[in-house]
Design an enzyme around this catalytic site. Structure first.
Site, PDB file in Angstrom:
ATOM      1  N   HIS A 118      73.121  36.557  53.841  1.00  0.00           N
ATOM      2  CA  HIS A 118      71.752  36.956  54.201  1.00  0.00           C
ATOM      3  C   HIS A 118      71.130  36.030  55.254  1.00  0.00           C
ATOM      4  O   HIS A 118      70.482  36.492  56.183  1.00  0.00           O
ATOM      5  CB  HIS A 118      70.892  36.986  52.930  1.00  0.00           C
ATOM      6  CG  HIS A 118      69.723  37.888  53.005  1.00  0.00           C
ATOM      7  ND1 HIS A 118      69.247  38.590  51.918  1.00  0.00           N
ATOM      8  CD2 HIS A 118      68.897  38.226  54.034  1.00  0.00           C
ATOM      9  CE1 HIS A 118      68.194  39.301  52.286  1.00  0.00           C
ATOM     10  NE2 HIS A 118      67.959  39.090  53.566  1.00  0.00           N
ATOM     11  N   TYR A 160      66.331  41.332  47.211  1.00  0.00           N
ATOM     12  CA  TYR A 160      65.327  42.397  47.088  1.00  0.00           C
ATOM     13  C   TYR A 160      65.093  42.791  45.614  1.00  0.00           C
ATOM     14  O   TYR A 160      64.181  43.552  45.318  1.00  0.00           O
ATOM     15  CB  TYR A 160      65.719  43.653  47.880  1.00  0.00           C
ATOM     16  CG  TYR A 160      65.957  43.431  49.361  1.00  0.00           C
ATOM     17  CD1 TYR A 160      65.537  42.269  49.999  1.00  0.00           C
ATOM     18  CD2 TYR A 160      66.608  44.386  50.122  1.00  0.00           C
ATOM     19  CE1 TYR A 160      65.776  42.066  51.361  1.00  0.00           C
ATOM     20  CE2 TYR A 160      66.842  44.196  51.480  1.00  0.00           C
ATOM     21  CZ  TYR A 160      66.427  43.029  52.089  1.00  0.00           C
ATOM     22  OH  TYR A 160      66.664  42.843  53.433  1.00  0.00           O
ATOM     23  N   LYS A 163      73.589  42.016  50.536  1.00  0.00           N
ATOM     24  CA  LYS A 163      73.571  40.680  51.163  1.00  0.00           C
ATOM     25  C   LYS A 163      73.519  39.613  50.076  1.00  0.00           C
ATOM     26  O   LYS A 163      72.836  39.777  49.063  1.00  0.00           O
ATOM     27  CB  LYS A 163      72.341  40.529  52.067  1.00  0.00           C
ATOM     28  CG  LYS A 163      72.143  41.686  53.013  1.00  0.00           C
ATOM     29  CD  LYS A 163      70.956  41.461  53.944  1.00  0.00           C
ATOM     30  CE  LYS A 163      70.457  42.781  54.498  1.00  0.00           C
ATOM     31  NZ  LYS A 163      69.564  43.524  53.567  1.00  0.00           N
ATOM     32  N   ASP A 182      70.649  50.077  52.922  1.00  0.00           N
ATOM     33  CA  ASP A 182      70.687  48.619  53.034  1.00  0.00           C
ATOM     34  C   ASP A 182      69.921  47.983  51.873  1.00  0.00           C
ATOM     35  O   ASP A 182      68.737  48.242  51.693  1.00  0.00           O
ATOM     36  CB  ASP A 182      70.023  48.194  54.358  1.00  0.00           C
ATOM     37  CG  ASP A 182      70.064  46.698  54.572  1.00  0.00           C
ATOM     38  OD1 ASP A 182      71.097  46.204  55.065  1.00  0.00           O
ATOM     39  OD2 ASP A 182      69.074  46.014  54.231  1.00  0.00           O
TER      40      ASP A 182
HETATM   41  N1  LIG Z   1      68.502  40.590  56.894  1.00  0.00           N
HETATM   42  C1  LIG Z   1      67.244  40.237  56.729  1.00  0.00           C
HETATM   43  O1  LIG Z   1      66.889  39.041  56.595  1.00  0.00           O
HETATM   44  C2  LIG Z   1      66.177  41.304  56.724  1.00  0.00           C
HETATM   45  C3  LIG Z   1      64.833  40.949  56.967  1.00  0.00           C
HETATM   46  C4  LIG Z   1      63.897  41.975  57.008  1.00  0.00           C
HETATM   47  C5  LIG Z   1      64.267  43.290  56.785  1.00  0.00           C
HETATM   48  N2  LIG Z   1      65.591  43.591  56.514  1.00  0.00           N
HETATM   49  C6  LIG Z   1      66.024  44.993  56.252  1.00  0.00           C
HETATM   50  O2  LIG Z   1      65.484  45.842  57.246  1.00  0.00           O
HETATM   51  C7  LIG Z   1      64.710  46.862  56.631  1.00  0.00           C
HETATM   52  C8  LIG Z   1      63.586  47.312  57.522  1.00  0.00           C
HETATM   53  O3  LIG Z   1      62.729  46.246  57.881  1.00  0.00           O
HETATM   54  P1  LIG Z   1      61.242  46.073  57.303  1.00  0.00           P
HETATM   55  O4  LIG Z   1      61.141  46.722  55.962  1.00  0.00           O
HETATM   56  O5  LIG Z   1      60.913  44.632  57.441  1.00  0.00           O
HETATM   57  O6  LIG Z   1      60.325  46.792  58.382  1.00  0.00           O
HETATM   58  P2  LIG Z   1      60.281  48.197  59.154  1.00  0.00           P
HETATM   59  O7  LIG Z   1      61.343  49.097  58.681  1.00  0.00           O
HETATM   60  O8  LIG Z   1      60.185  47.867  60.598  1.00  0.00           O
HETATM   61  O9  LIG Z   1      58.853  48.737  58.701  1.00  0.00           O
HETATM   62  C9  LIG Z   1      58.604  49.161  57.396  1.00  0.00           C
HETATM   63  C10 LIG Z   1      57.120  49.533  57.304  1.00  0.00           C
HETATM   64  O10 LIG Z   1      56.871  50.646  58.173  1.00  0.00           O
HETATM   65  C11 LIG Z   1      56.267  51.708  57.452  1.00  0.00           C
HETATM   66  N3  LIG Z   1      56.764  52.976  57.990  1.00  0.00           N
HETATM   67  C12 LIG Z   1      58.023  53.477  57.890  1.00  0.00           C
HETATM   68  N4  LIG Z   1      58.130  54.652  58.549  1.00  0.00           N
HETATM   69  C13 LIG Z   1      56.904  54.900  59.060  1.00  0.00           C
HETATM   70  C14 LIG Z   1      56.371  55.964  59.831  1.00  0.00           C
HETATM   71  N5  LIG Z   1      57.135  56.986  60.202  1.00  0.00           N
HETATM   72  N6  LIG Z   1      55.051  55.913  60.184  1.00  0.00           N
HETATM   73  C15 LIG Z   1      54.270  54.875  59.808  1.00  0.00           C
HETATM   74  N7  LIG Z   1      54.732  53.818  59.072  1.00  0.00           N
HETATM   75  C16 LIG Z   1      56.030  53.834  58.710  1.00  0.00           C
HETATM   76  C17 LIG Z   1      56.661  51.492  56.019  1.00  0.00           C
HETATM   77  O11 LIG Z   1      55.660  52.005  55.165  1.00  0.00           O
HETATM   78  P3  LIG Z   1      55.949  53.219  54.142  1.00  0.00           P
HETATM   79  O12 LIG Z   1      56.828  52.657  53.069  1.00  0.00           O
HETATM   80  O13 LIG Z   1      54.575  53.581  53.693  1.00  0.00           O
HETATM   81  O14 LIG Z   1      56.614  54.318  54.920  1.00  0.00           O
HETATM   82  C18 LIG Z   1      56.732  49.973  55.923  1.00  0.00           C
HETATM   83  O15 LIG Z   1      55.450  49.417  55.647  1.00  0.00           O
HETATM   84  C19 LIG Z   1      64.243  46.185  55.332  1.00  0.00           C
HETATM   85  O16 LIG Z   1      63.704  47.115  54.423  1.00  0.00           O
HETATM   86  C20 LIG Z   1      65.514  45.517  54.917  1.00  0.00           C
HETATM   87  O17 LIG Z   1      66.415  46.454  54.350  1.00  0.00           O
HETATM   88  C21 LIG Z   1      66.538  42.616  56.515  1.00  0.00           C
END
Ligand SMILES: NC(=O)c1ccc[n+]([C@@H]2O[C@H](COP(=O)([O-])OP(=O)(O)OC[C@H]3O[C@@H](n4cnc5c(N)ncnc54)[C@H](OP(=O)(O)O)[C@@H]3O)[C@@H](O)[C@H]2O)c1
Length: 283
Positions: free
Chosen positions: A105, A47, A72, A42
């Site tokens: 997005h 980004y 997006k 994704d």
């Molecule tokens: N459509 C939208 O508006 C929108 C908005 C937000 C997000 N997104 C998408 O959704 C994806 C995921 O959401 P997100 O990045 O907000 O949050 P998330 O995936 O819920 O959390 C990411 C965080 O968790 C940590 N992490 C990952 N695996 C872990 C584990 N096994 N143990 C401990 N910590 C862990 C990562 O750190 P490390 O890197 O150190 O592992 C990072 O700091 C985004 O990257 C993006 O692609 C889309």
């Protein structure tokens, strides 16, 4: 674990999120994730990592047609009615002829939803995107979008994790046979409080799994739901992928459903639509 859309696409239900990953870090995480077994990536124009994500995909050596790639389109291009041109720029950066899924997005406030979605339809008819969908739409906007186009909307991407009730929009997605992709699925890791939650920790302990694994498994045991956790580290990428071949019990699922907070939403920028759930003032 695949989600089969009615238009015969197969979407891997666990993917890699790449928000906040840039340059070599993004290319490394993407290539490493694919080596581990991830087949769904994704990204987004906002980004600023599409070039690096494309590089990571090529570095992996896995054929393009074995991967599911989402990008997006940011709101400035939707507003200017430049969605198809913007997607062409994404394809140049990714060095691909087509993405699997293109999402708007965020909804643009003060622009009719049908004018936004009709541009998206052109991404599909032009062949630049296999599937199309939306992100961050509320219930009313999603229903308007579904009515506004003859092209199928295959997916909606929204914030979802055990602190946030998304039942209304999930039901709509299921009713229209759409994939619901959970973003911030583990509640933003250490930036949130979900992984430290006592209920999550208790289930993790019972099952001999980590809090992250239990939360990701909770997503995948729900109909139509995919999850795209972001990680930059090989250990976390491996841990997050090791969620197959075991199940949470109905009681475990219930424990996690019980963690909903009225203000459980973590991503709520100024330009957000009026959310159906998860913001305390709206409750
Ligand atoms: N459509 C939208 O508006 C929108 C908005 C937000 C997000 N997104 C998408 O959704 C994806 C995921 O959401 P997100 O990045 O907000 O949050 P998330 O995936 O819920 O959390 C990411 C965080 O968790 C940590 N992490 C990952 N695996 C872990 C584990 N096994 N143990 C401990 N910590 C862990 C990562 O750190 P490390 O890197 O150190 O592992 C990072 O700091 C985004 O990257 C993006 O692609 C889309």
């Amino acid at each position: 674990m695949l989600y089969h859309t009615t238009d015969h696409a197969k979407i891997p239900r666990l993917g890699l999120g790449t928000w906040e990953l840039r340059g070599d870090d993004a290319a490394y995480a993407v290539a490493k994730a694919i080596e581990i077994g991830y087949r769904h990536i994704d990204t987004a124009q906002a980004y600023e990592n599409e070039e690096a994500v494309g590089r990571g995909i090529r570095d992996s050596g896995v054929p393009r047609d074995e991967l599911f790639v989402t990008t997006k389109i940011w709101t400035d291009r939707i507003e200017k009615e430049e969605v198809v041109g913007a997607l062409a720029e994404s394809l140049d950066k990714l060095q691909m002829d087509q993405v699997d899924l293109t999402l708007l997005h965020w909804p643009v406030n003060d622009m009719p939803i049908d004018a936004q979605v009709s541009q998206l339809a052109a991404c599909k008819t032009s062949g630049k995107s296999k599937l199309i969908g939306v992100s961050n739409y509320n219930q009313e906007q999603l229903l308007t979008a579904l009515a506004a186009t003859d092209e199928r909307l295959s997916a909606i991407q929204c914030e979802y994790h055990p602190f946030l009730d998304q039942d209304p929009i999930l039901k709509t997605a299921r009713g229209f046979d759409m994939l619901f992709t959970s973003y911030s699925p583990i509640g933003r890791g250490a930036k949130g409080e979900l992984m430290e939650n006592a209920g999550v920790k208790r289930v993790a302990e019972y099952r001999g799994k980590t809090p992250t694994q239990v939360i990701l498994r909770w997503h995948l045991q729900q109909a139509n739901v995919a999850a795209i956790p972001k990680s930059s580290s090989e250990d976390h990428l491996r841990e997050n992928f090791d969620i197959f071949g075991w199940d949470l019990t109905a009681t475990d699922m219930k424990t996690l459903y019980g963690l909903i907070k009225p203000d459980g939403r973590m991503i709520n920028p100024d330009w957000s639509p009026k959310w159906d759930t998860g913001v305390a003032e709206a409750a």
